[in-house]
Design a protein around this motif. Sequence first.
Motif: not given
Length: 173
Positions: A3-7, A69-74, A83-87, A117-120
Amino acid sequence: MGLELPTDRLRIREWELSDADAALKVYGAEEVAHWLTPEWQPVNDVDAMRSVLHAWIEAGPNLVPPAGRWAIVRESDGELVGGLSLKLLPPFEEDFELTWALRPDVWGQGYATEASQALMDWAFKQGIEEVFAVARPNNTRAIAVARRLGMEWVGETEKYYDMRLQVFRMRPA
């Protein structure tokens, strides 16, 4: 490819072993670790953090989609800020939990809300019918993020993690 998800200001991406130093500033910080789930073991050094990241990376393909589980990068400077997770929530592993953790020095900048919000939104596009967030009753920061996300408070329970928790839920619009 993961996953690569930009905000607007952030990029959510897969964890890498080279993130260990930066991840330690999140998961090794007492102010963060204090609020993590009871099974969380303190991470005190880079080698331990690298081992945790290795376990997360290896487990990823075996998780029930779209868990991960993902990293959050500025975006502005490439700094890893959290970091974020969906579990799946215990004990029955049928409800998806959204979690977030940020470096204490970036608290209060809206990153948790923006990334969550982006991950949801992405998770709902994957077919999830609802996402939960749980927080200890005195974790005012986590509760505030859940409310900023528009999550509905559904009550308190001891069902998850054998402790009293506030439960918030979001369903697709």
